[in-house]
Enzyme design. Sequence first.
Site, mmCIF file in Angstrom:
data_model
loop_
_atom_site.group_PDB
_atom_site.id
_atom_site.type_symbol
_atom_site.label_atom_id
_atom_site.label_comp_id
_atom_site.label_asym_id
_atom_site.label_seq_id
_atom_site.Cartn_x
_atom_site.Cartn_y
_atom_site.Cartn_z
ATOM 1 N N GLY A 1 8.490 7.183 -2.326
ATOM 2 C CA GLY A 1 9.174 6.939 -1.056
ATOM 3 C C GLY A 1 9.537 5.484 -0.803
ATOM 4 O O GLY A 1 9.999 4.768 -1.687
ATOM 5 N N TYR B 1 -0.332 11.485 15.174
ATOM 6 C CA TYR B 1 0.379 10.553 14.265
ATOM 7 C C TYR B 1 1.054 9.447 15.079
ATOM 8 O O TYR B 1 0.951 8.261 14.746
ATOM 9 C CB TYR B 1 1.414 11.363 13.484
ATOM 10 C CG TYR B 1 2.345 10.561 12.605
ATOM 11 C CD1 TYR B 1 1.892 9.958 11.435
ATOM 12 C CD2 TYR B 1 3.709 10.429 12.930
ATOM 13 C CE1 TYR B 1 2.765 9.242 10.607
ATOM 14 C CE2 TYR B 1 4.577 9.724 12.114
ATOM 15 C CZ TYR B 1 4.108 9.130 10.953
ATOM 16 O OH TYR B 1 4.973 8.424 10.145
ATOM 17 N N GLY C 1 7.648 2.874 -0.111
ATOM 18 C CA GLY C 1 6.812 1.877 -0.782
ATOM 19 C C GLY C 1 7.308 1.623 -2.190
ATOM 20 O O GLY C 1 7.441 0.477 -2.632
ATOM 21 N N THR D 1 0.863 -1.177 0.000
ATOM 22 C CA THR D 1 0.000 0.000 0.000
ATOM 23 C C THR D 1 0.906 1.236 0.000
ATOM 24 O O THR D 1 1.924 1.277 0.698
ATOM 25 C CB THR D 1 -0.955 0.035 1.219
ATOM 26 O OG1 THR D 1 -0.199 0.194 2.418
ATOM 27 C CG2 THR D 1 -1.803 -1.222 1.300
ATOM 28 N N GLY D 2 0.539 2.231 -0.799
ATOM 29 C CA GLY D 2 1.372 3.432 -0.900
ATOM 30 C C GLY D 2 2.688 3.111 -1.580
ATOM 31 O O GLY D 2 3.756 3.362 -1.010
ATOM 32 N N GLY D 3 2.610 2.600 -2.789
ATOM 33 C CA GLY D 3 3.830 2.208 -3.501
ATOM 34 C C GLY D 3 4.224 3.158 -4.613
ATOM 35 O O GLY D 3 5.081 2.839 -5.435
HETATM 36 N N1 LIG Z 1 9.745 9.453 5.808
HETATM 37 C C1 LIG Z 1 9.894 9.279 7.085
HETATM 38 O O1 LIG Z 1 10.763 9.917 7.694
HETATM 39 C C2 LIG Z 1 9.034 8.282 7.824
HETATM 40 C C3 LIG Z 1 9.443 7.896 9.107
HETATM 41 C C4 LIG Z 1 8.701 6.929 9.786
HETATM 42 C C5 LIG Z 1 7.604 6.348 9.186
HETATM 43 N N2 LIG Z 1 7.217 6.751 7.945
HETATM 44 C C6 LIG Z 1 6.066 6.063 7.345
HETATM 45 O O2 LIG Z 1 6.471 5.481 6.124
HETATM 46 C C7 LIG Z 1 5.326 5.273 5.295
HETATM 47 C C8 LIG Z 1 5.660 5.688 3.877
HETATM 48 O O3 LIG Z 1 5.880 7.068 3.838
HETATM 49 P P1 LIG Z 1 7.074 7.745 2.994
HETATM 50 O O4 LIG Z 1 7.951 8.411 3.962
HETATM 51 O O5 LIG Z 1 7.624 6.794 2.019
HETATM 52 O O6 LIG Z 1 6.253 8.917 2.287
HETATM 53 P P2 LIG Z 1 5.937 9.281 0.766
HETATM 54 O O7 LIG Z 1 7.192 9.393 -0.034
HETATM 55 O O8 LIG Z 1 5.046 10.463 0.839
HETATM 56 O O9 LIG Z 1 5.111 8.020 0.256
HETATM 57 C C9 LIG Z 1 3.851 7.747 0.790
HETATM 58 C C10 LIG Z 1 3.152 6.763 -0.103
HETATM 59 O O10 LIG Z 1 1.881 6.455 0.486
HETATM 60 C C11 LIG Z 1 0.855 6.785 -0.440
HETATM 61 N N3 LIG Z 1 -0.282 7.248 0.328
HETATM 62 C C12 LIG Z 1 -0.350 8.289 1.205
HETATM 63 N N4 LIG Z 1 -1.571 8.329 1.751
HETATM 64 C C13 LIG Z 1 -2.290 7.313 1.212
HETATM 65 C C14 LIG Z 1 -3.602 6.850 1.367
HETATM 66 N N5 LIG Z 1 -4.459 7.449 2.193
HETATM 67 N N6 LIG Z 1 -3.984 5.767 0.645
HETATM 68 C C15 LIG Z 1 -3.153 5.151 -0.215
HETATM 69 N N7 LIG Z 1 -1.880 5.557 -0.409
HETATM 70 C C16 LIG Z 1 -1.471 6.629 0.299
HETATM 71 C C17 LIG Z 1 1.435 7.797 -1.395
HETATM 72 O O11 LIG Z 1 0.829 7.647 -2.653
HETATM 73 P P3 LIG Z 1 -0.134 8.711 -3.366
HETATM 74 O O12 LIG Z 1 0.401 10.067 -3.060
HETATM 75 O O13 LIG Z 1 -0.008 8.302 -4.791
HETATM 76 O O14 LIG Z 1 -1.476 8.461 -2.794
HETATM 77 C C18 LIG Z 1 2.891 7.312 -1.475
HETATM 78 O O15 LIG Z 1 2.995 6.257 -2.399
HETATM 79 C C19 LIG Z 1 4.186 6.038 5.959
HETATM 80 O O16 LIG Z 1 3.357 5.140 6.654
HETATM 81 C C20 LIG Z 1 4.910 6.947 6.940
HETATM 82 O O17 LIG Z 1 4.088 7.281 8.027
HETATM 83 C C21 LIG Z 1 7.898 7.706 7.262
#
Ligand SMILES: NC(=O)c1ccc[n+]([C@@H]2O[C@H](COP(=O)([O-])OP(=O)(O)OC[C@H]3O[C@@H](n4cnc5c(N)ncnc54)[C@H](OP(=O)(O)O)[C@@H]3O)[C@@H](O)[C@H]2O)c1
Length: 250
Positions: free
Chosen positions: A17, A150, A19, A12-14
């Site tokens: 980032g 969060y 994903g 999910t969310g691929g």
């Molecule tokens: N980056 C960090 O520092 C960090 C640290 C700890 C945990 N995380 C966690 O890591 C995970 C991935 O985040 P990331 O950092 O890789 O961010 P990212 O680059 O913004 O990627 C997020 C991905 O999730 C998708 N997405 C967001 N909301 C969604 C929804 N409601 N339904 C379906 N897809 C959704 C986005 O796709 P679309 O925009 O195409 O919908 C995108 O593919 C998240 O759960 C985040 O909380 C991130």
Amino acid sequence: MQKFKNKVVFITGGTNGMGFSTAQEFINNGAKVIITGRSQQTVDKAIDSLGANAVGIVSNAGKISDILELQNKIKAHTNKVDVLFVNAGYGKFGPIEAVTLSDFDEIFDMLVKGTFFTVQQLLPIMPKGSSIILNTTFLTEVGHSNMSVYTAAKAAVQSFIKTFASECTSKNIRVNGVSPGYIKTNIFNNTGMSTEQIQGTIEAVTPTLPFKRFGEPSEIAKTVLFLASEDASYIHGIEITVDGGLSRTK
Ligand SMILES: NC(=O)c1ccc[n+]([C@@H]2O[C@H](COP(=O)([O-])OP(=O)(O)OC[C@H]3O[C@@H](n4cnc5c(N)ncnc54)[C@H](OP(=O)(O)O)[C@@H]3O)[C@@H](O)[C@H]2O)c1
């Protein structure tokens, strides 16, 4: 390297980032990958880069009606999923006084309800020997201002790692989590922060990190592949923190 040959991975969310990077890594290791994202445009763009071993489904992890359609949509492509990475998400950050009911519901709907019902939908098509990985955050180990909602939602996801693991043992499905630190992704773009605020945050945070750098999405992807692989065959109900030591060192 064909460690995941004949395996189907659902992320999910691929589209971006961690994903997206995890999807790439699985494909490099022989898997077929299904990703989700919230819009046809972002999904199509990601599938163009991922190539022939990837398909995309538009599905919002914060919308229960989308989640309840997932199993049927997946069945248009495959009759089984061997690896589920529940990753979609973002935060909305601000002091307690500034949090609105709608922000609270948005984050809990996506991260807590979204994670629970995605796993519920996928379990019936996951064979024995499958693996589930949930994406949490290092923030559950600390107590960061402005991140109460969060972090609480991710703490619920963290709790699912253990309860789901317990229930899935009899199905011979392993459940684990990956807990990222600050990773170089687009996460801040969903927070409502301006470009200047995002740049300011990155510049303020970087010197405070043990290795003075944000983690790479590929460093999370490699951990997810390890947890999903036979190399982790006796690892069940745990979370691997990938934060460069941030929550463990001074
Ligand atoms: N980056 C960090 O520092 C960090 C640290 C700890 C945990 N995380 C966690 O890591 C995970 C991935 O985040 P990331 O950092 O890789 O961010 P990212 O680059 O913004 O990627 C997020 C991905 O999730 C998708 N997405 C967001 N909301 C969604 C929804 N409601 N339904 C379906 N897809 C959704 C986005 O796709 P679309 O925009 O195409 O919908 C995108 O593919 C998240 O759960 C985040 O909380 C991130």
